[in-house]
Scaffold this active site. Structure first.
Site, PDB file in Angstrom:
ATOM      1  N   CYS A   1      -2.480   8.647   2.846  1.00  0.00           N
ATOM      2  CA  CYS A   1      -2.399   8.230   1.575  1.00  0.00           C
ATOM      3  C   CYS A   1      -3.559   8.225   0.760  1.00  0.00           C
ATOM      4  CB  CYS A   1      -1.708   6.670   1.504  1.00  0.00           C
ATOM      5  SG  CYS A   1      -0.077   6.400   2.208  1.00  0.00           S
TER       6      CYS A   1
ATOM      7  N   GLU B   1       0.930  -1.093   0.186  1.00  0.00           N
ATOM      8  CA  GLU B   1      -0.150   0.135  -0.055  1.00  0.00           C
ATOM      9  C   GLU B   1       0.978   1.222   0.319  1.00  0.00           C
ATOM     10  OE1 GLU B   1      -1.499   2.987   0.745  1.00  0.00           O
ATOM     11  OE2 GLU B   1      -2.010   2.687   2.673  1.00  0.00           O
TER      12      GLU B   1
END
Length: 453
Positions: free
Chosen positions: A261, A227
């Site tokens: 993010c 990720e």
């Protein structure tokens, strides 16, 4: 060196030496030895331990939040909220795990078969600093229920979080050789991945870190989940409550001081709505987000995680302005101790500017105008990243249609994104590979073994 430097004051609070190579090898051996015993315990027993961990995380929310505030400057209320999400993730897998791991009959021609779901072995987790507890939970909770053992390398600025998480899991009943925290250095990670006793790796971090770990995992035939960064678009097609949409959007962008993010980093507004949206958005950001002590619940703008991070984001903003972007709010480092940067709004960013293509990991929002849905989608997809996205519209059918056209791992309609224990999380393109959370999150490091009867 693992070190704690209070980003609100610049004060060095603690230092912990990196683990020596022999300590790291011993930690690998521990989770390797512990795998056989942990996987052999009934799923119901493992799930009960994870459920107990959920209870303990909830009970220790204040303690864990205070640690995160000290280590990386998270607002204390956001820290408490993060721990609540962590408890929910552990609760979800503790409750749903046995069902998710049940054998599945397979309809095959000319006979019978069953699909069994088994762990693959000891795993390495390489975790980031921006959500010190939540990121660990996404990886650890499903894999403990599945029966994998965990070796956890946390970010070098979060050693106290790492120790506190291990303490919670130990007190919940996770054996000392089923979850092991190790203060390994980044230098040691490549040879750790080459060790045949480890079966896979999960990393949450930067694009460059993901490239490095994926290369080592591939070289050693190890499964990996990544990720990585994001440059998430948020498209506003229309709204019947502009002030509320502005508030939701600003809150989403400035959450965790913009160090998320999957925050909406590029806000795309249609047509005539754009100018009024931009005015109100800039006003909201300039007036509401005021720097303060992150330990004070009334603070709206905490420091970034480090002075280096604040300097880097300030430099990105300065470069964008030099290249022709318009500064609508903020944009400056705040004098004095601490890693503070004004909440910032940029407009008139073009593809010729670095800011158009890179991820700005701080309290900086980029606003774009689009005249049509097609142009909005083109802007949304014009990025090497593909983590998440959001679409706001009064017509949910219209919003869902636009959402289907966005190249991302997940899209939220009339929501700003976020995380839910039962909803898969992950990206495409350079935002990574694999999924965490929900029913898919327990399958990444699973041996889906068919047995022909």
């Amino acid at each position: 060196m693992y070190s704690v430097t209070n980003p609100a004051t610049g004060e060095l609070v603690d230092e912990i030496p990196n683990a020596a190579d022999e300590e790291v090898r011993a930690a690998i051996e521990r989770v390797h030895r512990g795998f056989a015993a942990w996987r052999s315990r009934p799923v119901a027993d493992r799930a009960a331990v994870v459920l107990r961990a959920a209870e303990l995380f909830a009970e220790r929310a204040d303690e864990l939040a205070a640690i995160m505030t000290l280590e990386m400057g998270k607002r204390i209320n956001e820290g408490r909220g993060e721990v609540a999400v962590v408890a929910d993730i552990f609760r979800y897998y503790g409750e749903r795990g046995p069902d998710l791991l049940a054998d599945e009959p397979l309809a095959i021609r000319g006979g019978e078969a069953v699909l069994t779901k088994e762990p693959i072995g000891p795993l390495l987790g390489v975790m980031p600093w921006n959500f010190p507890c939540y990121q660990v939970a996404r990886f650890v909770a499903p894999n403990l229920v599945l029966g994998n053992t965990i070796l956890l390398k946390h970010a070098s600025i979060c050693p106290r979080s790492a120790v506190a998480i291990e303490s919670v899991l130990r007190d919940a009943g996770v054996p000392s050789d089923a979850y092991v925290n190790v203060f390994a250095s980044s230098r040691q990670v490549p040879w750790m991945l080459a060790d045949p006793r480890l079966a896979g790796v999960s990393l949450t971090g930067s694009e460059q870190a993901g490239i490095s770990v994926a290369a080592e995992a591939g070289r050693n035939l190890k499964k990996c989940v990544l990720e990585l960064g994001g440059s998430d678009p948020l498209i506003v097609l229309d709204t019947d409550d502009l002030d509320e949409t502005v508030k939701i959007t600003a809150t989403a962008r400035m959450r965790n001081c913009g160090q998320s993010c999957n925050a909406p980093k590029r806000i795309i507004v249609l047509g005539e709505l754009y100018e009024e949206f931009a005015d109100r958005f800039a006003k909201r950001v300039a007036e509401y987000y005021v720097p303060g002590n992150p330990a004070d619940p009334s603070t709206t703008l905490p420091p970034l995680a480090s002075t280096a991070a604040a300097d880097e984001v300030a430099a990105q903003v300065e470069a964008a302005v030099r290249e022709g972007a318009t500064l609508r709010a903020g944009g400056h480092r705040i004098p004095g101790p601490g890693a503070y940067l004004e909440a910032t709004v940029l407009t008139d960013v073009t593809p010729k500017m670095a800011a158009y293509h890179e991820e700005i990991f701080g309290p900086v929002a980029l606003l774009f105008r689009a005249e049509t849905e097609a142009e909005a989608l083109s802007l949304a997809n014009d990025t090497p990243f593909g983590l998440g996205a959001s679409v706001f519209a009064t017509d949910r059918t219209r919003a869902a249609r636009v959402a289907r056209g966005i190249e991302a791992g997940m899209v939220y309609v009339n929501k700003s994104g976020g995380s839910e224990a039962d909803l898969p999380f992950g990206g495409i393109k350079r935002s990574g590979m694999g999924r965490e959370l929900g029913p898919l999150g327990i399958e990444e490091f699973m041996n889906k073994k068919p047995i022909r009867l």
